[in-house]
Design an enzyme around this catalytic site. Structure first.
Site, PDB file in Angstrom:
ATOM      1  N   ASP A  17     -50.979 -40.427 -14.524  1.00  0.00           N
ATOM      2  CA  ASP A  17     -50.039 -41.155 -14.858  1.00  0.00           C
ATOM      3  C   ASP A  17     -49.527 -40.679 -16.225  1.00  0.00           C
ATOM      4  OD1 ASP A  17     -49.551 -42.242 -12.543  1.00  0.00           O
ATOM      5  OD2 ASP A  17     -50.441 -44.203 -13.117  1.00  0.00           O
ATOM      6  N   ASP A  38     -55.824 -36.544 -16.515  1.00  0.00           N
ATOM      7  CA  ASP A  38     -55.410 -37.920 -16.234  1.00  0.00           C
ATOM      8  C   ASP A  38     -54.246 -37.740 -15.660  1.00  0.00           C
ATOM      9  OD1 ASP A  38     -54.844 -40.857 -16.903  1.00  0.00           O
ATOM     10  OD2 ASP A  38     -53.012 -39.966 -18.086  1.00  0.00           O
TER      11      ASP A  38
END
Length: 212
Positions: free
Chosen positions: A9, A7
Site C-alpha cells: 500500500d 511494501d
C-alpha cells in the site's frame, strides 16, 4: 543474486482513498470523528489506534469490524496500481522478489487481481510475523525464505515505519511516491515510475551505486 522486497500500500498500489473510506465507515459505526481517527490510523497499527480513539470499546470487536470493512472493500472497492508497477514486477526474475506487508495475504492477492499485477511466490503478511514494521522481523523473514542475505536485498517503501524496518534489517532502502525523502532512505524517488529502471538495474546486478 539480488533481491527486491516491496511494501504494497502506497508503494505498488494506491490505496489511500480506500483506507480513508474504510476507516471513515468504521469511525461512523462508533460515533467517532472520521478525520481524527484516520490521522491516528496513519501513524499506528489497528490495535494501537483502537486504544487511542476507542479505549472504552472491546478491541477484538473493533478489529473484527475493521476486517469486515476491509474485506468488503477488496471485493467492491476501486484500486489502481501506481504507474510503472506492472512493468517493474513483470521485469523482475521469478524468485527474486517478494511482498512484505502489514496487511493480510488474502487482501493483497485480491487487490493484485483487481489491478492485474503479478503475484509473487512469497508474501510476508501480518499473520506471518509476531512483530510488524518498524521491527526488522518482516523483512528478515522475507530474506530468509528467499534464501537471500540482507546485504543483497533492496527494500522499496513509502512509509517511515517500513523504512526503519528495512534499515534495521541491514538492507538497502529506497523511498518512492513521496514529495520529500523519508529519513534514512539511501535513495529517494518522487514516484515509482521514476524508480523503475534503477530497481531493475539493481535486480540485474548492473546498478553501480545501490546505496547512493
Amino acid at each position: 543474486m539480488k533481491y527486491v522486497l516491496f511494501d504494497v500500500d502506497g508503494t505498488l498500489i494506491d490505496a489511500v482513498s480506500n483506507q480513508r473510506r474504510v476507516w471513515g465507515t468504521w469511525a461512523e459505526r462508533y460515533g467517532l470523528d472520521a478525520d481524527e481517527v484516520y490521522q491516528v490510523a496513519l501513524r499506528t497499527r489497528p490495535m494501537e489506534t483502537f486504544a487511542q480513539v476507542a479505549a472504552d470499546q472491546d478491541p477484538r470487536e473493533c478489529l473484527a469490524a475493521l476486517h469486515e470493512l476491509e474485506d468488503e472493500d477488496v471485493r467492491v472497492g476501486v484500486y489502481a496500481a501506481f504507474d510503472g508497477a506492472s512493468e517493474l514486477l513483470h521485469g523482475l526474475p521469478p524468485g527474486s522478489w517478494a511482498l512484505v506487508t502489514s496487511n493480510y495475504e488474502h487482501r493483497v492477492r485480491g487487490r493484485f487481481l483487481r489491478t492485474g499485477l503479478p503475484v509473487p511466490g512469497l508474501i510476508v503478511d501480518a499473520a506471518a510475523v509476531e512483530e510488524g514494521k518498524p521491527s526488522p522481523v518482516p523483512y528478515l523473514r522475507a530474506a530468509e525464505q528467499l534464501g537471500a542475505e540482507p546485504g543483497d536485498c533492496l527494500v522499496i517503501e513509502d512509509a517511515p515505519s517500513g523504512v526503519r524496518s528495512g534499515l534495521r534489517a541491514g538492507m538497502t532502502v529506497w523511498g518512492v511516491n513521496a514529495a520529500a525523502a523519508v529519513e534514512g532512505v539511501h535513495r529517494h524517488f518522487a514516484s515509482l515510475r521514476e524508480a523503475v529502471p534503477h530497481i531493475l538495474a539493481f535486480a540485474s546486478g548492473t546498478h553501480r551505486n545501490a546505496a547512493a
